[in-house]
Design an enzyme around this catalytic site. Structure first.
Site, short mmCIF file in Angstrom:
data_model
loop_
_atom_site.label_atom_id
_atom_site.label_comp_id
_atom_site.label_asym_id
_atom_site.label_seq_id
_atom_site.Cartn_x
_atom_site.Cartn_y
_atom_site.Cartn_z
NE ARG A 77 28.61 21.95 -32.85
CZ ARG A 77 29.41 21.01 -32.37
NH1 ARG A 77 30.29 21.30 -31.42
NH2 ARG A 77 29.35 19.77 -32.83
CG HIS A 121 27.03 16.14 -30.05
ND1 HIS A 121 27.59 17.40 -30.19
CD2 HIS A 121 27.84 15.50 -29.17
CE1 HIS A 121 28.64 17.52 -29.41
NE2 HIS A 121 28.83 16.38 -28.78
CD GLU A 166 34.40 15.90 -30.58
OE1 GLU A 166 34.25 14.92 -29.85
OE2 GLU A 166 34.83 16.99 -30.17
CG ASN A 294 34.61 20.02 -32.11
OD1 ASN A 294 34.28 21.10 -32.59
ND2 ASN A 294 33.73 19.05 -31.87
CE1 TYR A 296 36.88 19.29 -27.32
CE2 TYR A 296 36.98 20.56 -25.28
CZ TYR A 296 36.26 20.02 -26.34
OH TYR A 296 34.90 20.23 -26.42
CD GLU A 353 32.74 20.02 -29.00
OE1 GLU A 353 33.57 19.46 -28.26
OE2 GLU A 353 31.81 19.41 -29.54
N1 JSK Z 1 43.19 9.94 -28.07
N2 JSK Z 1 43.40 8.73 -27.74
N3 JSK Z 1 42.88 8.19 -26.60
C1 JSK Z 1 43.32 6.87 -26.14
C2 JSK Z 1 42.40 6.35 -25.04
O1 JSK Z 1 41.60 7.39 -24.64
C3 JSK Z 1 40.39 7.05 -24.00
C4 JSK Z 1 39.54 8.29 -23.96
O2 JSK Z 1 39.79 9.07 -25.16
C5 JSK Z 1 39.04 10.21 -25.36
C6 JSK Z 1 39.42 11.02 -26.41
C7 JSK Z 1 38.73 12.19 -26.65
C8 JSK Z 1 37.66 12.54 -25.81
C9 JSK Z 1 36.95 13.79 -26.05
C10 JSK Z 1 36.00 14.37 -25.25
N4 JSK Z 1 35.74 15.54 -25.82
C11 JSK Z 1 34.85 16.59 -25.30
C12 JSK Z 1 33.55 16.37 -26.02
N5 JSK Z 1 33.65 16.78 -27.44
C13 JSK Z 1 32.27 16.80 -27.84
C14 JSK Z 1 31.49 17.24 -26.64
O3 JSK Z 1 30.43 16.34 -26.44
C15 JSK Z 1 32.46 17.21 -25.47
O4 JSK Z 1 31.87 16.61 -24.33
N6 JSK Z 1 36.44 15.69 -26.94
N7 JSK Z 1 37.21 14.62 -27.07
C16 JSK Z 1 37.27 11.71 -24.77
C17 JSK Z 1 37.98 10.54 -24.53
#
Ligand code: JSK
Length: 447
Positions: A77, A121, A166, A294, A296, A353
């Site tokens: 991917r 993306h 996402e 996706n 995590y 993911e």
């Molecule tokens: N949830 N509330 N947050 C409140 C405040 O958070 C501030 C920061 O928040 C986030 C939330 C989620 C993420 C995140 C990153 N990835 C990983 C990437 N996926 C696609 C691919 O490119 C990977 O690099 N997935 N999710 C980052 C920051």
């Protein structure tokens, strides 16, 4: 020892994204993206990192594919940088950009690796952003023009298409929380963006069908799981809202043709309303062939008045955390997958993911990242359990093949099963790479 055995037709892969690995941001005719702008804005990215070089995969994709061949993956991917195809977002096509992705895809096919292509993306052409970006409905048609060209250009080569990666990150993280590009902090804007992404997704699926394309199309929402801290209704309701922020808001429009009313009402109390035009919901809810999930992390959560957007707080019940600070919550993976299957039906699911951040460095040419292997092991156990309980999972692609530019965290956070030395661009297969290779070869692993 127990054996976790996957079905014979299980597909295994790895995932990356253009801005995070390619580099060469001013080469090959590429135009600027919002992430070029955002990463160069002081204070937005840790250490002032940017994607100018990244993993050098614009030039080193052949080496990356050799590594994937050794790994034995079925799928790769990747994402296409819209500004490599349309440097100005629309209009003139950049043949060098198309050539790059043809070379990448042709090499994958030579190795028997199925390309799974993400059209969006996050690297929106800056020219489009200058014209209002995803807040402007004109961007919808610009995206469909880009997708239409890609479908025609790669017909017969690419058989798995993902419209958006996402949409929660593109809308709420980037336009309400403000942590990602373009870095707005406006709830109404974020709600508008999410809706326009949905419409763009639906129009793209319609175009894909009109062209009579061979292959399958879907999208790839990111999901968390928030488990109620108690059986108090206020805790259950708070977690329903937190879960709906990631799940219902992005699944209901596609699978039910409507937004979840309880969330529409909640957003209205926060001053954000939906601006739906006639036909939008019919467009959005075009049947799709698969959904990319996706996942995590997640958390136990409970009600807390006036906490955050949803009167909801995460409760730290002692979860271990990865180096980026996210809870390790494999139970949440099982719960979210069974919830999605129960709520939205038997749609084929690819895990597009799942992975972990550990910043282990090479010692004598070896990277001992046992914690990443343990994360993989635990989450594959949950995946297997969900499959045993009837969830229609077709494949698993780990994030990521390579350490890469982790958005606002820059290069400080490493998600790869292959280590990248960002000074020399040398790749080093981590111990987790060899564990994953063995799991793919066996289609089982031991616990
Ligand atoms: N949830 N509330 N947050 C409140 C405040 O958070 C501030 C920061 O928040 C986030 C939330 C989620 C993420 C995140 C990153 N990835 C990983 C990437 N996926 C696609 C691919 O490119 C990977 O690099 N997935 N999710 C980052 C920051």
């Amino acid at each position: 020892m127990a054996i976790i055995q996957f079905p014979k037709d299980m597909k295994w892969g790895v995932a990356t994204a253009s801005y995070q690995i390619e580099g060469a941001v001013k080469e090959g005719g590429r135009g600027p993206s919002i992430w070029d702008t955002f990463s160069k804005t002081p204070g937005k990215v840790v250490n002032g990192d940017n994607g100018d070089v990244a993993c050098g995969s614009y030039y080193k994709y052949g080496e990356d594919i050799e590594i994937m061949d050794d790994l034995g993956v079925d799928y790769y991917r990747f994402s296409v940088a819209w500004p490599r195809i349309f440097p100005n977002g629309t209009g003139e096509v950049n043949q060098e950009g198309l050539n790059y992705y043809h070379n990448l895809v042709d090499r994958l096919l030579e190795k028997g690796i199925e390309p799974m292509c993400t059209l969006y993306h996050w690297d929106l052409p800056q020219v489009i952003q200058d014209n209002g970006g995803w807040d402007n409905r004109e961007t919808i048609d610009a995206f469909v023009e880009y997708a239409d060209l890609m479908f025609k250009e790669f017909e017969g080569k690419i058989k798995y298409w993902i419209t958006f990666n996402e949409p929660w990150c593109v809308s709420f993280l980037s336009n309400f929380i403000g942590a990602h590009a373009p870095g707005n902090k406006d709830l109404q804007l974020a709600v508008n963006v999410a809706h326009h992404l949905h419409v763009a997704h639906g129009k793209t699926v319609i175009r894909f069908r009109e062209l009579g394309m061979e292959g399958k199309i879907g999208y790839a929402p990111n999901v968390e799981w928030n488990e109620p801290y108690s059986d108090k209704q206020e805790d259950i309701d708070a977690c329903n809202r937190a879960n709906a922020f990631f799940i219902d808001w992005f699944f209901d429009p596609v699978f039910k043709g409507s937004y979840p009313q309880f969330m529409v009402d909640w957003f209205a109390t926060k001053g954000a309303t939906l601006n739906i035009q006639d036909g939008d919901m019919e467009t959005i809810s075009q049947p799709i062939d698969f959904i990319g999930i996706n996942y995590y992390t997640g958390s136990v959560g409970r009600y807390k008045e006036n906490e955050g957007l949803f009167d909801h707080e995460r409760v730290d019940t002692g979860y271990q955390k990865t180096d980026i600070g996210w809870n390790i919550y494999p139970e949440g993976f099982y719960k979210v997958l069974t919830h999605i299957s129960k709520t939205y039906g038997d749609v084929p699911i690819y895990i597009t993911e799942n992975g972990s951040c550990y910043n282990d460095e090479p010692e004598n040419g070896q990277v001992k990242d046992e914690r990443r292997t343990e994360y993989l092991r635990q989450h594959l156990v949950s995946l297997h359990r969900a499959m045993e309980n009837g969830v229609n999972i077709k494949g698993y692609l780990t994030w990521s093949l390579l350490d890469n530019f982790e958005w606002a965290e820059g290069y400080s956070m490493r998600f790869g099963i292959v280590h990248v030395n960002y000074r020399t661009l040398e790749r080093t297969k981590k111990d987790s790479f060899y564990w994953y290779k063995q799991t793919i070869a066996n289609n089982f692993f031991e616990v």
